[in-house]
Enzyme design. Structure first.
Site, short mmCIF file in Angstrom:
data_model
loop_
_atom_site.label_atom_id
_atom_site.label_comp_id
_atom_site.label_asym_id
_atom_site.label_seq_id
_atom_site.Cartn_x
_atom_site.Cartn_y
_atom_site.Cartn_z
N ASP A 100 33.93 -32.91 -6.52
CA ASP A 100 32.72 -32.18 -6.88
C ASP A 100 31.57 -33.17 -7.03
O ASP A 100 31.75 -34.37 -6.89
CB ASP A 100 32.92 -31.32 -8.13
CG ASP A 100 32.92 -32.11 -9.43
OD1 ASP A 100 32.97 -33.37 -9.38
OD2 ASP A 100 32.89 -31.50 -10.50
N ASP A 269 40.38 -27.34 -14.04
CA ASP A 269 40.44 -28.76 -14.34
C ASP A 269 39.95 -29.01 -15.75
O ASP A 269 39.12 -28.26 -16.28
CB ASP A 269 39.60 -29.56 -13.35
CG ASP A 269 38.10 -29.32 -13.52
OD1 ASP A 269 37.46 -30.02 -14.32
OD2 ASP A 269 37.56 -28.41 -12.85
#
Length: 466
Positions: A100, A269
């Site tokens: 990301d 996550d």
């Protein structure tokens, strides 16, 4: 079969494999990245299903990352994420790699400091399995109109919502560009949904699905309460296409896994298990009869030679001298510190040595628990200013007694002796709340436990699963 993957974000959380808390030995001429091991290398079982790496943490070849120095950044781009993270052997082939942009690390900036092209280069050269589009995080979340009214009393609500809308527009614009360009690469693309209430989140998810995304991350909810998160997911599930999968960014409250799965969430996550061990002193253990894992308060023994303890001694030297004498007279510890020739520093050091010696003996034998606990509390009293006579209050003494009871329960249970994670076999001194190495090991142990707990939950949902 129902699946739910837990991803662990990479923040250079590795440890020296040769550290021994009993002797405080570690690798000679230690070099952090070269000599240290990642959690998956040091544990007996895989502690996560995947790792998440952020561009903001690694950086580009031109822009410095938050966690990586230039040499490591160059190694990452040259080697690729799997080799750099030491996931390139067959035993780790099941671990997925997600990338990301790291929006949390630049949330104070007006716009993202990276471009879509830089992000794609990061994913491509890193060899990621999944890549998340370039977003700009939205933090405020209002579960209903009443919550907005409360916020309006404390800030300019119109300005806050306008800024949130601006960030949502940036995120969706980048998602469109990212989706088109990502079709030429191997990684699978995720779009990011942001919002400040249910309607703005719904709008984001709908637009991402119209773009073509069938993998969507839910961002910005790390500060939300559990009921707010679950209610939002329930709303988003109603407009979710049947083949759309959600990922929770930065949040995974493991007791909610069944609810997540019902809402179309297939992964999440979080660094929370590690941070709860590293900073909060939590020690996790599997509870097969509960939707939650168990948490114990790890016993704390401050390092005598640490700067904080030395400053404490210097600040309260006269009071400590008198207090240690009082504890001696009242049978507060079992060693002799009555000699006037002993300095305050020597007394505190001897109390530390006595405490560590008895903890190690108890670890090895399981004997003399009360004697061990007595030495532990004596050292806590003289190294924590809250328990000095001049600072002590009834509530602080109540807290000390509460901690003493928790320490007693933890030591009595000896759960670390039954743990098969691979770290606890090194003994209590390798996971005690004390040094960075032992604290980080305790956090890594927690990663193994939450993954074992997650797998148990999935087996309960899929009884036939192996």
């Amino acid at each position: 079969m129902t699946k739910f993957r837990f991803y662990f974000p990479d923040n250079k959380d590795f440890v020296d494999p040769n550290f021994d808390g009993r002797s405080n030995n570690r690798t000679k001429y230690h070099r952090q990245y070269d000599d240290d091991h990642y959690p998956h290398q040091i544990l007996a079982e895989l502690p996560y299903d995947g790792m998440l790496v952020s561009l903001a943490g690694v950086g580009t070849m031109q822009k410095r990352g938050k966690y990586y120095d230039q040499e490591l950044t160059e190694d990452f781009y040259f080697s690729g994420a799997r080799k750099f993270l030491r996931l390139d052997s067959s035993e780790y082939e099941r671990i997925r790699l997600m990338g990301d942009c790291g929006a949390f690390d630049y949330h104070n900036e007006y716009e993202p400091p990276f471009t879509v092209d830089e992000l794609i280069e990061f994913y491509d050269r890193g060899g990621f399995d999944y890549g998340i589009s370039l977003d700009h995080i939205v933090f405020p979340y209002f579960k209903d109109e009443e919550a907005k009214d409360v916020a309006a009393e404390k800030c300019d609500l119109h300005e806050l919502i306008a800024e949130s809308e601006r960030r949502i527009d940036i995120t969706l614009k980048n998602a469109k560009e990212f989706y088109v360009k990502s079709q030429n690469y191997q990684f699978e693309a995720y779009g990011v949904a942001h919002g400040y209430d249910k309607n703005s989140f719904i709008r984001s998810v709908k637009e991402l699905q119209e773009i073509g995304y069938r993998r969507i991350t839910i961002g910005g909810m790390i500060k939300s309460k559990t009921d707010e998160l679950l209610e939002l997911l329930e709303c988003l599930n109603r407009i979710r296409e049947s083949d759309t999968q959600f990922h929770l960014l930065g949040i995974c409250r493991f007791e909610n896994i069944p609810a997540y799965i019902n809402a179309g969430v297939t992964s999440a996550d979080s660094t929370s298990p590690l941070m709860q061990g590293l900073k909060a002193g939590k020690y996790y253990s599997v509870n097969p009869n509960s939707i939650r894992f168990s948490e114990s308060l790890m016993i704390r023994v401050r390092q005598y030679d640490h700067d904080n303890v030395q400053k404490h001694i210097d600040k309260y030297r006269d009071e400590l001298r008198q207090y240690i004498s009082e504890l001696q007279d009242n049978n507060g510890f079992d060693i002799d510190l009555s000699s006037a020739a002993l300095s305050v520093n020597e007394c505190v050091k001897r109390l530390e040595i006595d405490c560590l010696k008895k903890l190690q003996q108890y670890d090895e034998t399981g004997l003399d628990l009360d004697v061990t606990l007595k030495a532990l509390i004596a050292y806590e009293r003289v190294t924590n200013e809250n328990y000095l006579p001049s600072k002590s209050t009834e509530s602080k003494q109540t807290q000390l007694k509460r901690n003493e009871d928790k320490y007693h329960q933890f030591l009595l249970a000896r759960e670390w002796r039954q743990c098969t994670c691979g770290i606890c076999k090194g003994g209590l001194m390798n996971i005690i709340f004390r040094s960075n190495q032992s604290n980080r090991r305790r956090g890594i142990h927690n990663l193994a436990i939450v993954t074992k707990h997650k797998n148990n939950v999935l087996k309960s949902i899929n009884p036939a699963a192996k």
